[in-house]
Design an enzyme around this catalytic site. Structure first.
Site, PDB file in Angstrom:
ATOM      1  N   ASP A  24       0.854  -1.265   0.195  1.00 11.34           N
ATOM      2  CA  ASP A  24       0.139   0.096  -0.091  1.00 11.34           C
ATOM      3  C   ASP A  24       1.016   1.248   0.051  1.00 11.34           C
ATOM      4  OD1 ASP A  24      -2.895   1.063   0.432  1.00 11.34           O
ATOM      5  OD2 ASP A  24      -1.707   2.287   1.923  1.00 11.34           O
ATOM      6  N   GLU A  26       1.069   5.659   0.299  1.00 10.52           N
ATOM      7  CA  GLU A  26       0.506   7.109   0.507  1.00 10.52           C
ATOM      8  C   GLU A  26       1.313   8.027  -0.355  1.00 10.52           C
ATOM      9  OE1 GLU A  26      -2.012   7.254   2.315  1.00 10.52           O
ATOM     10  OE2 GLU A  26      -1.870   4.981   2.969  1.00 10.52           O
ATOM     11  N   HIS A 165      -5.463   5.051   6.474  1.00 12.25           N
ATOM     12  CA  HIS A 165      -4.518   5.526   5.327  1.00 12.25           C
ATOM     13  C   HIS A 165      -2.976   5.878   5.800  1.00 12.25           C
ATOM     14  CE1 HIS A 165      -8.124   6.627   2.835  1.00 12.25           C
ATOM     15  NE2 HIS A 165      -8.561   7.091   4.087  1.00 12.25           N
ATOM     16  N   ASP A 170      -2.732  -0.227   6.332  1.00 15.22           N
ATOM     17  CA  ASP A 170      -3.673  -0.698   5.088  1.00 15.22           C
ATOM     18  C   ASP A 170      -3.191  -2.000   4.500  1.00 15.22           C
ATOM     19  OD1 ASP A 170      -4.738   1.771   5.624  1.00 15.22           O
ATOM     20  OD2 ASP A 170      -4.760   2.606   3.961  1.00 15.22           O
TER      21      ASP A 170
END
Length: 572
Positions: A24, A26, A165, A170
């Site tokens: 994942d 960001e 997030h 995540d």
């Protein structure tokens, strides 16, 4: 009939043995072209067990937008001392090496990772990618979950990690979603990575149960034949990996109704392993022509191709024929449809006043002229109004146009098109345009095929994808043999063995090849591909100056777009 159930190991890669890296990211925004990665989190799992975790903040060297800071909790201060992507990406790729990459909405995460690799000059490993969003859409109906967001699915499946997030959190939640989804498809008979990657709920259970038909197929390039319970061939296909391709017929959604029907009728699959991809393509053509499977739509009747012939007689004329004979006549083609051949003939008649009557004429026995003479479209050699010598000059013009320099006839036809357009006869101009392209295609095809058909032998090589050389022996336009010289080996002994074992091929009357023209076209495309080297040539391989190939290259882009939807391109 006895049903055979193969083991899961035979059918693909067991899911229990697959290493997944669930990742994942960001980022500072939604587009990799304008945004940057700020955090990478990943979890490595195999057989339901966590093998390791990876987490790093990334300094994007641009301010993080305020709303992104609020959403993720990642601030400019937090990333100030973090590594840049030039260091973080290679570390992640090393962590993920040899695994299947998994992400929730994988297109987003993978696009950022690929963009970062391109930006930093790092080679992207080409991971196999699994998207839990796509899988969830197949397995979790709307009456069970209001949407397929990660937070919704994590709650549905009881994940102990709440997505917030942050990349690692995540990723951990996505691991739980992945395992839950794998559990669901396991109950539906999906136990391999290949089946999971192509899984769709639209595949009927009866179809999925037939995947045992792929059990003993080789993972090698070649041709496969689907057969019914009576041994009749239903469909012929080709693939670089027979087993993997056939498996998809039973595990992936087939949108074509006829193919879904074929799979329902299939009771066995016969593989034909081929040394090279070209051999597979050629064998496919030959098998389709031999068996004429009801579910193949192309290449089923290559003998229907026709040629345009300039006859050998006192007053030659154009005729449409089924075969080329050794009779001294000039031929162009082949044409895939009689209508295309008729259009080509009409194009010639527009600018070269050849006679259009079909009877054999003799200078000693004149007959009455037809209306074409009064229209100025024919010199009426039938009536004696045009001498043998004068008509011979007309025939010579046709010979030059059809077999050599096509510039004159193309220029004349284009001038006539322009004149019709200037008279606002646009439909007539369009019809003439279509005839012109049919003629140019036929002439160009002849001029491409004839040199290869006339060559007793062509031996060529190109680098094989796995190393070494693909070797091809072509005789009179027919694929006579093919093999592979291994990496590091001297290829010449393999060339000698190929020539000794290649099929003996008898030449056909020129310009026809000793194979179906579509086979010769495939061979030509292979020979003209980058990297191909001619090892030996017994023949003369040339194209005429001013040949139709040049005209076709110029005209095709202008006309193909307007007619492709109507099947115009395919009809040549």
């Amino acid at each position: 009939m006895q049903m055979v159930q193969g083991t899961f190991d035979d059918l693909g890669t067991p899911l229990a043995g697959v290493t997944f890296v669930v990742v994942d990211l960001e980022t500072t925004g939604g587009s990799p072209a304008e945004s940057h990665i700020t955090e990478i989190g990943a979890v490595k799992v195999r057989g339901g067990e966590v093998l390791g975790e990876f987490q790093t903040l990334v300094n994007p060297h641009v301010p993080i937008p305020a709303f992104i800071q609020v959403l993720t909790g990642i601030t400019d201060a937090m990333v100030a001392d973090a590594p840049r992507i030039e260091s973080a990406l290679p570390a992640f790729l090393e962590f993920a090496r040899g695994s299947v990459l998994v992400a929730h909405n994988a297109r987003f995460d993978v696009s950022f990772l690929k963009a970062a690799a391109a930006q930093t000059g790092v080679r992207w490993p080409g991971f196999e990618v699994l998207d839990t969003v796509l899988l969830a859409r197949q397995l979790v109906p709307r009456d069970e979950a209001r949407n397929h967001k990660l937070s919704t699915l994590a709650a549905l499946f009881g994940s102990p990690t709440t997505p917030d997030h942050r990349a690692l959190h995540d990723a951990r939640a996505t691991v739980d979603v992945l395992h839950a989804l794998i559990g669901r498809v396991g109950g539906l008979g999906v136990h391999t990575l290949e089946e999971l990657s192509s899984y769709t709920s639209r595949v009927a259970p009866a179809t999925r149960r037939k995947r045992y038909l792929a059990e003993d197929l080789p993972s090698a390039p070649g041709v496969y034949l689907f057969k019914d319970g009576h041994g009749r061939v239903l469909y012929v296909g080709t693939s670089v990996n027979i087993r993997a391709r056939v498996r998809t017929y039973f595990t992936a959604s087939e949108q074509r109704t006829r193919m879904a029907e074929m799979v329902r009728l299939a009771e066995s699959v016969t593989p034909v392993v081929c040394a090279t991809p070209l051999e597979a393509e050629v064998r496919e053509l030959r098998l389709i022509a031999e068996h004429r499977p009801r579910y193949n739509r192309r290449s089923k009747a290559p003998e229907r191709a026709v040629w345009v012939k300039l006859t050998v007689e006192a007053f030659p004329r154009l005729s449409i024929v089924r075969e080329v004979r050794d009779d001294g006549a000039r031929y162009i083609g082949p044409f895939g449809a009689r209508s295309s051949a008729e259009a080509a003939v009409a194009a010639v008649h527009e600018v070269i006043p050849l006679r259009q009557c079909v009877q054999r004429l003799s200078p000693a026995r004149p007959v009455g002229a037809c209306a074409l003479f009064e229209m100025g479209r024919c010199g009426a050699p039938c009536s004696g109004a045009q001498s043998l010598e004068a008509y011979a000059a007309v025939a010579a013009e046709a010979v030059l146009a059809l077999s050599g320099d096509s510039r004159g006839i193309v220029t004349a036809l284009r001038a006539r098109m322009l004149a019709l357009a200037e008279q606002e006869r646009f439909e007539d101009a369009g019809a003439l345009r279509d005839r012109l392209i049919a003629l140019v295609r036929g002439m160009a095809r002849t001029q491409r095929i004839a040199p290869l058909a006339g060559s007793a032998e062509v031996v060529a090589a190109r680098p094989a994808a796995s190393g070494g050389w693909e070797l091809v022996c072509v005789r009179h336009g027919r694929l006579a043999g093919t093999s592979v010289a291994p990496r590091g080996a001297d290829p010449m002994p393999y060339v000698a063995a190929l020539r000794d074992s290649a099929e003996v091929v008898t030449a056909a009357p020129l310009p026809a090849p000793a194979a179906w023209p579509e086979e010769t076209e495939k061979i030509l495309r292979w020979l003209e591909a980058p990297g191909v080297r001619i090892v030996d040539l017994d023949g003369v391989w040339t194209c005429p100056v001013g040949g139709a190939g040049m005209a076709r290259a110029e005209l095709e882009p202008q006309y193909a777009g307007r007619h492709e939807a109507a099947g115009f391109v395919a009809a040549s």
